[in-house]
Design a protein around this motif. Structure first.
Motif, PDB file in Angstrom:
ATOM      1  N   ARG A  35       0.943  -1.211   0.012  1.00 55.51           N
ATOM      2  CA  ARG A  35       0.181  -0.149   0.053  1.00 55.51           C
ATOM      3  C   ARG A  35       0.833   1.418   0.042  1.00 55.51           C
ATOM      4  NH1 ARG A  35      -2.919  -2.832   4.205  1.00 55.51           N
ATOM      5  NH2 ARG A  35      -1.930  -1.525   5.329  1.00 55.51           N
ATOM      6  N   ALA A  36       1.989   1.362   0.779  1.00 53.09           N
ATOM      7  CA  ALA A  36       2.710   2.467   1.014  1.00 53.09           C
ATOM      8  C   ALA A  36       3.555   2.836  -0.427  1.00 53.09           C
ATOM      9  CB  ALA A  36       3.801   2.114   2.099  1.00 53.09           C
ATOM     10  N   GLN A  37       3.936   1.679  -1.153  1.00 49.69           N
ATOM     11  CA  GLN A  37       4.462   1.829  -2.193  1.00 49.69           C
ATOM     12  C   GLN A  37       3.557   2.341  -3.559  1.00 49.69           C
ATOM     13  OE1 GLN A  37       6.839  -1.432  -3.220  1.00 49.69           O
ATOM     14  NE2 GLN A  37       7.548  -1.732  -1.115  1.00 49.69           N
ATOM     15  N   HIS A  38       2.170   2.141  -3.221  1.00 49.13           N
ATOM     16  CA  HIS A  38       1.047   2.870  -4.293  1.00 49.13           C
ATOM     17  C   HIS A  38       1.057   1.496  -5.069  1.00 49.13           C
ATOM     18  CE1 HIS A  38       0.959   6.029  -1.785  1.00 49.13           C
ATOM     19  NE2 HIS A  38       2.175   6.454  -2.186  1.00 49.13           N
ATOM     20  N   LEU A  39       1.517   0.145  -4.947  1.00 50.72           N
ATOM     21  CA  LEU A  39       1.250  -0.800  -6.010  1.00 50.72           C
ATOM     22  C   LEU A  39      -0.057  -1.541  -5.561  1.00 50.72           C
ATOM     23  CD1 LEU A  39       4.816  -2.248  -5.667  1.00 50.72           C
ATOM     24  CD2 LEU A  39       3.924  -0.806  -7.378  1.00 50.72           C
ATOM     25  N   ALA A  40      -0.551  -1.531  -4.507  1.00 49.66           N
ATOM     26  CA  ALA A  40      -1.887  -2.232  -4.420  1.00 49.66           C
ATOM     27  C   ALA A  40      -2.563  -1.263  -3.373  1.00 49.66           C
ATOM     28  CB  ALA A  40      -1.625  -3.562  -3.357  1.00 49.66           C
ATOM     29  N   GLY A  41      -3.886  -1.583  -3.003  1.00 45.26           N
ATOM     30  CA  GLY A  41      -4.991  -0.998  -2.262  1.00 45.26           C
ATOM     31  C   GLY A  41      -6.013  -1.944  -1.709  1.00 45.26           C
ATOM     32  N   THR A  55       0.769  -0.715 -12.638  1.00 43.44           N
ATOM     33  CA  THR A  55       1.318  -2.049 -13.257  1.00 43.44           C
ATOM     34  C   THR A  55       2.468  -2.411 -12.254  1.00 43.44           C
ATOM     35  OG1 THR A  55       0.593  -1.465 -15.478  1.00 43.44           O
ATOM     36  CG2 THR A  55       2.490  -3.171 -15.002  1.00 43.44           C
ATOM     37  N   PRO A  56       2.178  -3.096 -11.055  1.00 41.42           N
ATOM     38  CA  PRO A  56       3.002  -3.638 -10.233  1.00 41.42           C
ATOM     39  C   PRO A  56       4.179  -4.686 -10.861  1.00 41.42           C
ATOM     40  CG  PRO A  56       1.188  -4.858  -9.799  1.00 41.42           C
ATOM     41  CD  PRO A  56       0.743  -3.780 -10.651  1.00 41.42           C
ATOM     42  N   PRO A  57       5.356  -4.476 -10.337  1.00 42.57           N
ATOM     43  CA  PRO A  57       6.412  -5.460 -11.051  1.00 42.57           C
ATOM     44  C   PRO A  57       5.810  -7.003 -10.642  1.00 42.57           C
ATOM     45  CG  PRO A  57       7.397  -3.967  -9.553  1.00 42.57           C
ATOM     46  CD  PRO A  57       5.939  -3.823  -9.416  1.00 42.57           C
ATOM     47  N   ALA A  58       6.514  -7.810 -11.225  1.00 41.49           N
ATOM     48  CA  ALA A  58       6.035  -9.389 -11.191  1.00 41.49           C
ATOM     49  C   ALA A  58       6.161  -9.959  -9.816  1.00 41.49           C
ATOM     50  CB  ALA A  58       6.867 -10.383 -12.099  1.00 41.49           C
ATOM     51  N   GLU A  59       7.287  -9.555  -9.042  1.00 46.40           N
ATOM     52  CA  GLU A  59       7.260  -9.934  -7.712  1.00 46.40           C
ATOM     53  C   GLU A  59       6.349  -9.346  -6.565  1.00 46.40           C
ATOM     54  OE1 GLU A  59       8.321  -8.216  -4.528  1.00 46.40           O
ATOM     55  OE2 GLU A  59       8.735  -6.312  -5.330  1.00 46.40           O
ATOM     56  N   ALA A  60       5.876  -8.177  -6.797  1.00 43.31           N
ATOM     57  CA  ALA A  60       4.968  -7.444  -6.154  1.00 43.31           C
ATOM     58  C   ALA A  60       3.640  -8.216  -6.463  1.00 43.31           C
ATOM     59  CB  ALA A  60       4.710  -6.041  -6.544  1.00 43.31           C
ATOM     60  N   ARG A  61       3.178  -8.405  -7.782  1.00 44.64           N
ATOM     61  CA  ARG A  61       1.997  -8.990  -8.118  1.00 44.64           C
ATOM     62  C   ARG A  61       1.930 -10.542  -7.518  1.00 44.64           C
ATOM     63  NH1 ARG A  61      -3.045  -7.723  -9.583  1.00 44.64           N
ATOM     64  NH2 ARG A  61      -3.519  -9.853  -8.442  1.00 44.64           N
ATOM     65  N   ALA A  62       3.098 -11.135  -7.459  1.00 43.24           N
ATOM     66  CA  ALA A  62       2.795 -12.284  -6.896  1.00 43.24           C
ATOM     67  C   ALA A  62       2.761 -12.283  -5.242  1.00 43.24           C
ATOM     68  CB  ALA A  62       4.276 -12.996  -6.895  1.00 43.24           C
ATOM     69  N   ARG A  63       3.491 -11.291  -4.417  1.00 39.66           N
ATOM     70  CA  ARG A  63       3.038 -11.126  -3.198  1.00 39.66           C
ATOM     71  C   ARG A  63       1.728 -10.736  -2.754  1.00 39.66           C
ATOM     72  NH1 ARG A  63       7.250  -6.679  -2.203  1.00 39.66           N
ATOM     73  NH2 ARG A  63       5.996  -6.012  -0.627  1.00 39.66           N
ATOM     74  N   ILE A  64       0.921  -9.718  -3.789  1.00 42.79           N
ATOM     75  CA  ILE A  64      -0.382  -9.474  -3.678  1.00 42.79           C
ATOM     76  C   ILE A  64      -1.178 -10.941  -4.017  1.00 42.79           C
ATOM     77  CG2 ILE A  64      -2.221  -8.456  -4.565  1.00 42.79           C
ATOM     78  CD1 ILE A  64      -0.292  -6.369  -5.707  1.00 42.79           C
ATOM     79  N   ASP A  65      -1.017 -11.627  -4.693  1.00 37.40           N
ATOM     80  CA  ASP A  65      -1.630 -12.938  -5.020  1.00 37.40           C
ATOM     81  C   ASP A  65      -1.539 -13.804  -3.679  1.00 37.40           C
ATOM     82  OD1 ASP A  65      -2.454 -12.135  -7.454  1.00 37.40           O
ATOM     83  OD2 ASP A  65      -0.904 -13.343  -8.365  1.00 37.40           O
ATOM     84  N   GLN A  66      -0.472 -13.939  -3.150  1.00 38.11           N
ATOM     85  CA  GLN A  66      -0.077 -14.682  -1.919  1.00 38.11           C
ATOM     86  C   GLN A  66      -0.778 -14.149  -0.647  1.00 38.11           C
ATOM     87  OE1 GLN A  66       1.367 -17.699  -1.394  1.00 38.11           O
ATOM     88  NE2 GLN A  66       1.023 -17.531  -3.819  1.00 38.11           N
ATOM     89  N   ILE A  67      -0.779 -12.934  -0.547  1.00 44.22           N
ATOM     90  CA  ILE A  67      -1.767 -12.368   0.490  1.00 44.22           C
ATOM     91  C   ILE A  67      -3.095 -12.723   0.378  1.00 44.22           C
ATOM     92  CG2 ILE A  67      -2.422 -10.310   1.562  1.00 44.22           C
ATOM     93  CD1 ILE A  67       0.379  -8.944   0.915  1.00 44.22           C
ATOM     94  N   ASN A  68      -3.716 -12.556  -0.886  1.00 41.04           N
ATOM     95  CA  ASN A  68      -4.949 -12.772  -1.036  1.00 41.04           C
ATOM     96  C   ASN A  68      -5.410 -14.359  -0.924  1.00 41.04           C
ATOM     97  OD1 ASN A  68      -5.692 -10.122  -1.232  1.00 41.04           O
ATOM     98  ND2 ASN A  68      -5.598 -10.233  -3.838  1.00 41.04           N
ATOM     99  N   ILE A  69      -4.471 -15.158  -1.306  1.00 39.69           N
ATOM    100  CA  ILE A  69      -4.720 -16.712  -1.093  1.00 39.69           C
ATOM    101  C   ILE A  69      -4.937 -16.811   0.447  1.00 39.69           C
ATOM    102  CG2 ILE A  69      -3.358 -18.778  -1.099  1.00 39.69           C
ATOM    103  CD1 ILE A  69      -2.345 -18.095  -4.029  1.00 39.69           C
TER     104      ILE A  69
END
Length: 131
Positions: A35-41, A55-69
């Motif tokens: 959130r602080a990096q403004h990559l997700a909300g 458009t988050p970098p691939a590693e940030a997108r993967a972290r978002i997906d893992q958090i949601n899982i």
């Protein structure tokens, strides 16, 4: 307030309190960093999302997906224990997250689906079900 509204508010409070102390939120620093990096909300469904135009970098997108899982697994478990739906648990958690975790500059997705970036001096618009 009728008995059904009171029951929903009580259930939402119990769900949100349990959700915010869960192991799924032990990794809250990860979500906070995104959130602080403004990559997700935060979204009104209790999950992280990617704001339009970001458009988050691939590693940030993967972290978002893992958090949601992890969140979905926890919401599913808590829903079964509380005789609630996964969407009720997610919504109750969103209410708590919107109130406590969306800082100035952070993105959040309103109930309408519109993404907003919180401005200084502006309150986060809570979903209608937050009570």
């Amino acid at each position: 307030m009728g008995p059904n509204a009171f029951h929903r508010m009580l259930l939402a409070g119990m769900i949100a309190a349990a959700a915010m102390t869960s192991p799924a939120f032990a990794q809250a620093d990860e979500a906070e960093a995104l959130r602080a990096q403004h990559l997700a909300g935060e979204q009104s469904d209790g999950f992280l999302g990617v704001p339009n135009g970001v458009t988050p970098p691939a590693e940030a997108r993967a972290r978002i997906d893992q958090i949601n899982i992890r969140r979905r697994a926890y919401y599913t478990d808590l829903a079964a224990k509380r005789a609630a739906s996964v969407s009720e648990v997610g919504g109750a958690t969103a209410c708590m997250l919107f109130r406590t975790k969306v800082d100035v500059g952070d993105w959040y997705r309103e109930e309408s689906g519109a993404w907003r970036q919180r401005a200084a001096g502006e309150a986060v618009k809570l979903p209608s079900f937050c009570g």
